[in-house]
Design a protein around this motif. Structure first.
Motif, PDB file in Angstrom:
ATOM      1  N   PRO A  15       0.814  -0.927  -0.397  1.00  0.00           N
ATOM      2  CA  PRO A  15       0.243   0.228   0.413  1.00  0.00           C
ATOM      3  C   PRO A  15       0.563   1.239   0.175  1.00  0.00           C
ATOM      4  N   PRO A  16       0.588   2.258  -0.524  1.00  0.00           N
ATOM      5  CA  PRO A  16       0.914   3.361  -1.058  1.00  0.00           C
ATOM      6  C   PRO A  16       1.197   4.122   0.650  1.00  0.00           C
ATOM      7  N   GLY A  17       3.022   4.207   1.455  1.00  0.00           N
ATOM      8  CA  GLY A  17       3.436   4.706   2.042  1.00  0.00           C
ATOM      9  C   GLY A  17       3.903   4.037   3.250  1.00  0.00           C
ATOM     10  N   SER A  18       3.270   2.640   2.828  1.00  0.00           N
ATOM     11  CA  SER A  18       3.939   2.063   3.590  1.00  0.00           C
ATOM     12  C   SER A  18       5.754   1.313   3.359  1.00  0.00           C
ATOM     13  N   THR A  19       5.757   0.931   4.442  1.00  0.00           N
ATOM     14  CA  THR A  19       7.591   0.721   5.321  1.00  0.00           C
ATOM     15  C   THR A  19       7.616  -0.992   4.938  1.00  0.00           C
ATOM     16  N   GLY A  20       8.569  -1.197   4.045  1.00  0.00           N
ATOM     17  CA  GLY A  20       8.996  -3.074   4.034  1.00  0.00           C
ATOM     18  C   GLY A  20       9.669  -3.194   5.742  1.00  0.00           C
ATOM     19  N   ILE A  21       9.641  -4.747   6.085  1.00  0.00           N
ATOM     20  CA  ILE A  21      10.612  -4.753   7.371  1.00  0.00           C
ATOM     21  C   ILE A  21      11.844  -4.360   7.761  1.00  0.00           C
ATOM     22  N   ASP A  22      12.404  -4.228   5.724  1.00  0.00           N
ATOM     23  CA  ASP A  22      14.181  -4.117   5.690  1.00  0.00           C
ATOM     24  C   ASP A  22      13.925  -2.671   6.129  1.00  0.00           C
ATOM     25  N   ASP A  23      13.487  -1.970   5.494  1.00  0.00           N
ATOM     26  CA  ASP A  23      13.698  -0.440   5.658  1.00  0.00           C
ATOM     27  C   ASP A  23      13.602  -0.395   6.768  1.00  0.00           C
ATOM     28  N   LEU A  24      12.219  -0.494   7.572  1.00  0.00           N
ATOM     29  CA  LEU A  24      12.418   0.083   9.053  1.00  0.00           C
ATOM     30  C   LEU A  24      13.317  -0.861  10.036  1.00  0.00           C
ATOM     31  N   LEU A  25      13.877  -1.824   9.648  1.00  0.00           N
ATOM     32  CA  LEU A  25      15.137  -2.479  10.496  1.00  0.00           C
ATOM     33  C   LEU A  25      16.469  -1.350  10.553  1.00  0.00           C
ATOM     34  N   ALA A  26      16.228  -1.048   8.666  1.00  0.00           N
ATOM     35  CA  ALA A  26      17.481  -0.127   9.037  1.00  0.00           C
ATOM     36  C   ALA A  26      17.231   1.097   9.866  1.00  0.00           C
ATOM     37  N   ALA A  27      16.122   1.804   9.673  1.00  0.00           N
ATOM     38  CA  ALA A  27      16.285   3.297  10.624  1.00  0.00           C
ATOM     39  C   ALA A  27      15.626   3.140  11.547  1.00  0.00           C
ATOM     40  N   ALA A  28      15.346   2.015  11.876  1.00  0.00           N
ATOM     41  CA  ALA A  28      15.712   1.651  13.246  1.00  0.00           C
ATOM     42  C   ALA A  28      17.103   1.369  14.164  1.00  0.00           C
ATOM     43  N   ARG A  29      18.384   0.550  12.962  1.00  0.00           N
ATOM     44  CA  ARG A  29      19.640   0.658  13.302  1.00  0.00           C
ATOM     45  C   ARG A  29      20.896   2.046  12.518  1.00  0.00           C
ATOM     46  N   SER A  30      19.732   2.636  12.248  1.00  0.00           N
ATOM     47  CA  SER A  30      21.037   3.999  12.085  1.00  0.00           C
ATOM     48  C   SER A  30      20.585   5.172  13.071  1.00  0.00           C
ATOM     49  N   ARG A  31      19.841   4.601  14.170  1.00  0.00           N
ATOM     50  CA  ARG A  31      19.685   5.732  14.778  1.00  0.00           C
ATOM     51  C   ARG A  31      20.246   4.735  16.480  1.00  0.00           C
ATOM     52  N   LEU A  32      20.580   3.626  16.365  1.00  0.00           N
ATOM     53  CA  LEU A  32      20.944   3.243  17.700  1.00  0.00           C
ATOM     54  C   LEU A  32      23.209   3.138  17.205  1.00  0.00           C
ATOM     55  N   HIS A  33      23.653   2.846  18.715  1.00  0.00           N
ATOM     56  CA  HIS A  33      25.669   2.968  19.157  1.00  0.00           C
ATOM     57  C   HIS A  33      25.069   1.284  19.187  1.00  0.00           C
ATOM     58  N   ARG A  34      25.000  -0.075  18.455  1.00  0.00           N
ATOM     59  CA  ARG A  34      25.007  -1.488  18.669  1.00  0.00           C
ATOM     60  C   ARG A  34      26.650  -1.904  19.299  1.00  0.00           C
ATOM     61  N   LEU A  35      25.977  -2.453  20.468  1.00  0.00           N
ATOM     62  CA  LEU A  35      26.911  -3.191  21.093  1.00  0.00           C
ATOM     63  C   LEU A  35      27.661  -4.497  21.051  1.00  0.00           C
ATOM     64  N   SER A  36      28.561  -4.966  21.262  1.00  0.00           N
ATOM     65  CA  SER A  36      28.612  -6.064  20.724  1.00  0.00           C
ATOM     66  C   SER A  36      28.856  -6.776  21.982  1.00  0.00           C
ATOM     67  N   ALA A  37      28.730  -8.389  21.561  1.00  0.00           N
ATOM     68  CA  ALA A  37      28.773  -8.820  23.261  1.00  0.00           C
ATOM     69  C   ALA A  37      30.122  -8.521  24.505  1.00  0.00           C
ATOM     70  N   PRO A  38      31.287  -8.364  23.793  1.00  0.00           N
ATOM     71  CA  PRO A  38      32.366  -8.195  24.846  1.00  0.00           C
ATOM     72  C   PRO A  38      31.523  -6.190  25.491  1.00  0.00           C
ATOM     73  N   GLU A  39      31.571  -5.493  24.575  1.00  0.00           N
ATOM     74  CA  GLU A  39      30.984  -4.187  24.891  1.00  0.00           C
ATOM     75  C   GLU A  39      29.641  -3.756  26.084  1.00  0.00           C
ATOM     76  N   THR A  40      28.822  -5.011  25.259  1.00  0.00           N
ATOM     77  CA  THR A  40      27.345  -5.204  26.671  1.00  0.00           C
ATOM     78  C   THR A  40      27.996  -6.125  27.984  1.00  0.00           C
ATOM     79  N   SER A  41      28.610  -6.782  27.302  1.00  0.00           N
ATOM     80  CA  SER A  41      28.705  -6.970  29.239  1.00  0.00           C
ATOM     81  C   SER A  41      30.039  -6.048  30.032  1.00  0.00           C
ATOM     82  N   ALA A  42      30.954  -5.404  29.309  1.00  0.00           N
ATOM     83  CA  ALA A  42      31.603  -4.704  29.999  1.00  0.00           C
ATOM     84  C   ALA A  42      30.519  -3.106  30.524  1.00  0.00           C
ATOM     85  N   ALA A  43      29.015  -3.034  29.882  1.00  0.00           N
ATOM     86  CA  ALA A  43      28.407  -2.097  30.089  1.00  0.00           C
ATOM     87  C   ALA A  43      27.702  -2.324  31.272  1.00  0.00           C
TER      88      ALA A  43
END
Length: 141
Positions: A15-43
């Motif tokens: 439908p017009p104006g809808s967003t596919g899951i790949d685009d939705l996921l990319a937009a979400a991740r563009s806002r995050l500073h994602r952490l690796s497992a060791p970085e998560t453990s340290a945090a």
């Protein structure tokens, strides 16, 4: 019984104006500073809250991260929004450092972006999820 294959514009074109899951996921991740497992453990060692949003069946099948707080995905926002009457006792400020994990790091990205939408600016996720944590040789139960 024969399956009916549905075709036509309503089943082919989004439908017009809808967003596919790949685009939705990319937009979400563009806002995050994602952490690796060791970085998560340290945090977590410095005081960040690690939250496992996987359903009970996944946790039972694959294991858990010791010390991770279990908040299933369907109630996450209510439990962490400082404005919510259903919030957890520690969710009193918007500067809370929260790291979300799921099984492989997809759902957690969407969830962390949703928490940022609530104002929790330090919300992020564990890149690769529980699978990455386990692959890094970090403790599981």
């Amino acid at each position: 019984m024969t399956a009916v294959l549905r075709t036509g514009p309503s089943f082919v074109a989004p439908p017009p104006g809808s967003t596919g899951i790949d685009d939705l996921l990319a937009a979400a991740r563009s806002r995050l500073h994602r952490l690796s497992a060791p970085e998560t453990s340290a945090a977590v060692e410095r005081g960040a809250v690690l939250i496992d949003i996987r359903p009970a069946a996944q946790r039972a099948e694959h294991g858990e991260i010791p010390g991770a707080l279990i908040i299933e995905r369907n109630v996450l926002e209510w439990r962490l929004d400082p404005r919510s009457d259903a919030r957890l006792g520690f969710a009193t400020h918007y500067d809370l450092e929260v790291i979300i994990t799921c099984q492989e790091g997809y759902t957690s990205s969407l969830a962390a972006a949703s928490l940022q939408d609530l104002g929790l600016r330090r919300a992020t996720d564990l890149a690769g999820g529980f699978a990455a944590w386990k692959a890094a040789g970090l403790p599981t139960k």
